[in-house]
Scaffold this motif. Sequence first.
Motif, PDB file in Angstrom:
ATOM      1  N   GLU A 165      -4.290  16.530   2.876  1.00  0.00           N
ATOM      2  CA  GLU A 165      -3.741  17.883   2.741  1.00  0.00           C
ATOM      3  C   GLU A 165      -2.217  17.889   2.780  1.00  0.00           C
ATOM      4  O   GLU A 165      -1.576  18.744   2.176  1.00  0.00           O
ATOM      5  N   SER A 166      -1.617  16.915   3.459  1.00  0.00           N
ATOM      6  CA  SER A 166      -0.160  16.858   3.589  1.00  0.00           C
ATOM      7  C   SER A 166       0.528  16.424   2.302  1.00  0.00           C
ATOM      8  O   SER A 166       1.682  16.788   2.044  1.00  0.00           O
ATOM      9  N   GLY A 167      -0.144  15.604   1.509  1.00  0.00           N
ATOM     10  CA  GLY A 167       0.447  15.091   0.281  1.00  0.00           C
ATOM     11  C   GLY A 167       1.489  14.010   0.512  1.00  0.00           C
ATOM     12  O   GLY A 167       2.180  13.595  -0.423  1.00  0.00           O
ATOM     13  N   LEU A 168       1.608  13.499   1.742  1.00  0.00           N
ATOM     14  CA  LEU A 168       2.603  12.478   2.065  1.00  0.00           C
ATOM     15  C   LEU A 168       2.213  11.129   1.469  1.00  0.00           C
ATOM     16  O   LEU A 168       1.034  10.778   1.392  1.00  0.00           O
ATOM     17  N   ASN A 169       3.218  10.371   1.065  1.00  0.00           N
ATOM     18  CA  ASN A 169       2.942   9.038   0.506  1.00  0.00           C
ATOM     19  C   ASN A 169       3.491   7.913   1.378  1.00  0.00           C
ATOM     20  O   ASN A 169       3.529   6.766   0.952  1.00  0.00           O
ATOM     21  N   ASN A 170       3.917   8.251   2.611  1.00  0.00           N
ATOM     22  CA  ASN A 170       4.447   7.214   3.509  1.00  0.00           C
ATOM     23  C   ASN A 170       3.563   7.028   4.740  1.00  0.00           C
ATOM     24  O   ASN A 170       4.025   6.637   5.813  1.00  0.00           O
ATOM     25  N   VAL A 171       2.262   7.313   4.577  1.00  0.00           N
ATOM     26  CA  VAL A 171       1.283   7.086   5.644  1.00  0.00           C
ATOM     27  C   VAL A 171       0.073   6.367   5.064  1.00  0.00           C
ATOM     28  O   VAL A 171      -0.422   6.724   3.993  1.00  0.00           O
ATOM     29  N   GLN A 172      -0.406   5.374   5.790  1.00  0.00           N
ATOM     30  CA  GLN A 172      -1.651   4.704   5.479  1.00  0.00           C
ATOM     31  C   GLN A 172      -2.475   4.629   6.756  1.00  0.00           C
ATOM     32  O   GLN A 172      -1.927   4.557   7.862  1.00  0.00           O
ATOM     33  N   LEU A 173      -3.795   4.654   6.619  1.00  0.00           N
ATOM     34  CA  LEU A 173      -4.688   4.589   7.762  1.00  0.00           C
ATOM     35  C   LEU A 173      -5.567   3.339   7.686  1.00  0.00           C
ATOM     36  O   LEU A 173      -5.871   2.851   6.595  1.00  0.00           O
ATOM     37  N   VAL A 174      -5.966   2.865   8.856  1.00  0.00           N
ATOM     38  CA  VAL A 174      -6.815   1.682   8.946  1.00  0.00           C
ATOM     39  C   VAL A 174      -7.942   1.966   9.934  1.00  0.00           C
ATOM     40  O   VAL A 174      -7.684   2.276  11.101  1.00  0.00           O
ATOM     41  N   GLU A 175      -9.169   1.867   9.474  1.00  0.00           N
ATOM     42  CA  GLU A 175     -10.315   2.030  10.354  1.00  0.00           C
ATOM     43  C   GLU A 175     -10.702   0.659  10.904  1.00  0.00           C
ATOM     44  O   GLU A 175     -11.358  -0.138  10.239  1.00  0.00           O
ATOM     45  N   THR A 176     -10.262   0.391  12.115  1.00  0.00           N
ATOM     46  CA  THR A 176     -10.550  -0.887  12.748  1.00  0.00           C
ATOM     47  C   THR A 176     -10.172  -0.811  14.217  1.00  0.00           C
ATOM     48  O   THR A 176      -9.589   0.173  14.680  1.00  0.00           O
ATOM     49  N   ARG A 228       0.816  -1.214   0.000  1.00  0.00           N
ATOM     50  CA  ARG A 228       0.000   0.000   0.000  1.00  0.00           C
ATOM     51  C   ARG A 228       0.852   1.267   0.000  1.00  0.00           C
ATOM     52  O   ARG A 228       0.317   2.372  -0.105  1.00  0.00           O
ATOM     53  N   PHE A 229       2.151   1.108   0.105  1.00  0.00           N
ATOM     54  CA  PHE A 229       3.051   2.251   0.136  1.00  0.00           C
ATOM     55  C   PHE A 229       3.821   2.382  -1.176  1.00  0.00           C
ATOM     56  O   PHE A 229       4.010   1.406  -1.906  1.00  0.00           O
ATOM     57  N   ALA A 230       4.300   3.575  -1.428  1.00  0.00           N
ATOM     58  CA  ALA A 230       5.058   3.839  -2.650  1.00  0.00           C
ATOM     59  C   ALA A 230       6.408   3.140  -2.643  1.00  0.00           C
ATOM     60  O   ALA A 230       6.923   2.743  -3.681  1.00  0.00           O
ATOM     61  N   THR A 231       6.995   2.981  -1.442  1.00  0.00           N
ATOM     62  CA  THR A 231       8.325   2.393  -1.300  1.00  0.00           C
ATOM     63  C   THR A 231       8.325   1.427  -0.121  1.00  0.00           C
ATOM     64  O   THR A 231       7.678   1.683   0.895  1.00  0.00           O
ATOM     65  N   VAL A 232       9.045   0.331  -0.252  1.00  0.00           N
ATOM     66  CA  VAL A 232       9.203  -0.604   0.865  1.00  0.00           C
ATOM     67  C   VAL A 232      10.220  -0.020   1.843  1.00  0.00           C
ATOM     68  O   VAL A 232      11.380   0.208   1.490  1.00  0.00           O
ATOM     69  N   GLN A 233       9.772   0.245   3.068  1.00  0.00           N
ATOM     70  CA  GLN A 233      10.598   0.856   4.106  1.00  0.00           C
ATOM     71  C   GLN A 233      10.181   0.275   5.454  1.00  0.00           C
ATOM     72  O   GLN A 233       9.151  -0.388   5.548  1.00  0.00           O
ATOM     73  N   PRO A 234      10.959   0.510   6.508  1.00  0.00           N
ATOM     74  CA  PRO A 234      10.540   0.056   7.841  1.00  0.00           C
ATOM     75  C   PRO A 234       9.126   0.530   8.155  1.00  0.00           C
ATOM     76  O   PRO A 234       8.744   1.654   7.813  1.00  0.00           O
ATOM     77  N   LEU A 235       8.349  -0.340   8.792  1.00  0.00           N
ATOM     78  CA  LEU A 235       6.943  -0.048   9.076  1.00  0.00           C
ATOM     79  C   LEU A 235       6.741   0.205  10.565  1.00  0.00           C
ATOM     80  O   LEU A 235       7.055  -0.635  11.402  1.00  0.00           O
ATOM     81  N   GLN A 236       6.196   1.384  10.889  1.00  0.00           N
ATOM     82  CA  GLN A 236       5.878   1.739  12.262  1.00  0.00           C
ATOM     83  C   GLN A 236       4.392   2.035  12.363  1.00  0.00           C
ATOM     84  O   GLN A 236       3.826   2.672  11.469  1.00  0.00           O
ATOM     85  N   ILE A 237       3.753   1.558  13.431  1.00  0.00           N
ATOM     86  CA  ILE A 237       2.306   1.710  13.563  1.00  0.00           C
ATOM     87  C   ILE A 237       1.953   2.455  14.847  1.00  0.00           C
ATOM     88  O   ILE A 237       2.666   2.388  15.848  1.00  0.00           O
ATOM     89  N   GLU A 238       0.853   3.191  14.788  1.00  0.00           N
ATOM     90  CA  GLU A 238       0.300   3.857  15.964  1.00  0.00           C
ATOM     91  C   GLU A 238      -1.108   3.315  16.185  1.00  0.00           C
ATOM     92  O   GLU A 238      -1.938   3.339  15.277  1.00  0.00           O
ATOM     93  N   ILE A 239      -1.363   2.829  17.386  1.00  0.00           N
ATOM     94  CA  ILE A 239      -2.684   2.323  17.730  1.00  0.00           C
ATOM     95  C   ILE A 239      -3.450   3.416  18.459  1.00  0.00           C
ATOM     96  O   ILE A 239      -3.068   3.848  19.544  1.00  0.00           O
ATOM     97  N   GLY A 240      -4.538   3.874  17.848  1.00  0.00           N
ATOM     98  CA  GLY A 240      -5.318   4.970  18.405  1.00  0.00           C
ATOM     99  C   GLY A 240      -4.731   6.304  18.002  1.00  0.00           C
ATOM    100  O   GLY A 240      -4.096   6.987  18.800  1.00  0.00           O
ATOM    101  N   ILE A 241      -4.940   6.700  16.743  1.00  0.00           N
ATOM    102  CA  ILE A 241      -4.253   7.889  16.218  1.00  0.00           C
ATOM    103  C   ILE A 241      -4.985   9.187  16.512  1.00  0.00           C
ATOM    104  O   ILE A 241      -4.458  10.268  16.243  1.00  0.00           O
ATOM    105  N   GLY A 242      -6.212   9.119  17.036  1.00  0.00           N
ATOM    106  CA  GLY A 242      -6.962  10.345  17.258  1.00  0.00           C
ATOM    107  C   GLY A 242      -7.139  11.098  15.950  1.00  0.00           C
ATOM    108  O   GLY A 242      -7.450  10.506  14.911  1.00  0.00           O
ATOM    109  N   LYS A 243      -6.883  12.393  15.963  1.00  0.00           N
ATOM    110  CA  LYS A 243      -7.067  13.217  14.769  1.00  0.00           C
ATOM    111  C   LYS A 243      -5.837  13.252  13.870  1.00  0.00           C
ATOM    112  O   LYS A 243      -5.782  14.031  12.919  1.00  0.00           O
ATOM    113  N   GLY A 244      -4.839  12.437  14.185  1.00  0.00           N
ATOM    114  CA  GLY A 244      -3.759  12.196  13.240  1.00  0.00           C
ATOM    115  C   GLY A 244      -2.562  13.116  13.282  1.00  0.00           C
ATOM    116  O   GLY A 244      -1.643  12.966  12.474  1.00  0.00           O
TER     117      GLY A 244
END
Length: 214
Positions: free
Chosen positions: A84-95, A34-50
Motif C-alpha cells: 500500500e505504501s508504494g515504497l521501493n526501498n523496503v524488502q521483507l524476508v520470512e525466516t 533486490r532493491f531499485a538502487t544500491v544504498q546503505p542497508l539497514q535491517i530489523e529483526i522481528g518486524i511485527g506488523k511492519g
Amino acid sequence: MRVRKKPWAEGYIKTHSDLITTNPAEHLGHWQERFATVQPLQIEIGIGKGQFIVEMARQHPEINFLGIEIQESVIAVALRKLVESGLNNVQLVETDGANVDTLFAPGEVDQLFLNFSDPWPKTRHAKRRLTAPGFLGHYANVLKPAGKIQFKTDNRGLFEYSLASFNNTGLIFDEVWLDLHHSDGNVGNVQTEYEEKFSQKGPIYELIAHFPQS
C-alpha cells in the motif's frame, strides 16, 4: 503469544515475490540486487506488523531497509502495508533472524534494529535473548566496521541485561536512554505498533551502540 493463522497469507506472499522472499540463502551477499538502487542497508529483526520499517523507509528514501520476521501471518500484514505504501526501498524476508550471519555476507549490513524483542525472562532462557553475547557475535559478523545496533524495549530487566551484555562484549555506547519518549532521543523516533500501545504504561528504554573498529 500464539498468532492466529491468516488463510490468505501464504498466497499473498507468493503473489508479491518482488517484495518478499522465503529463500534468503539465494541472496546471501547480493541483497542489494533486490532493491531499485544500491544504498546503505539497514535491517530489523522481528518486524511485527511492519509499522516501524515502512515508516523508516518513508522518512529515509536514501536507505534500503530489510525486515525479517518468522511468523507468516504477521509478515503478511507487514507486506500489505508495504504494498500500500508504494515504497521501493523496503524488502521483507520470512525466516528466523536468530542466525543472521547465515543470511548476510560479512560487512553487508550498515545498521541493525532490535525492537521490543522477546525478553525471555527466565534465567535458563537467557541465551535466547537477541541481545545475548552469542547473538551479538552474529551481528558483528554481518555489520560493517562501526555499524550500529539500535535496541528498544519496555522491559527493564531485558534492558539492564542488554546493557551488561553489550558492555561485556566490547561494544561502544553511542546513546543510552532510560525514558526515550521524554528525552532528546525521541526526536525522529519512529514507533512500532507495540510501542504506541504500551508506552503509556511505563518508560521505553533505548540504547545505540557499535562495535569498535579493529
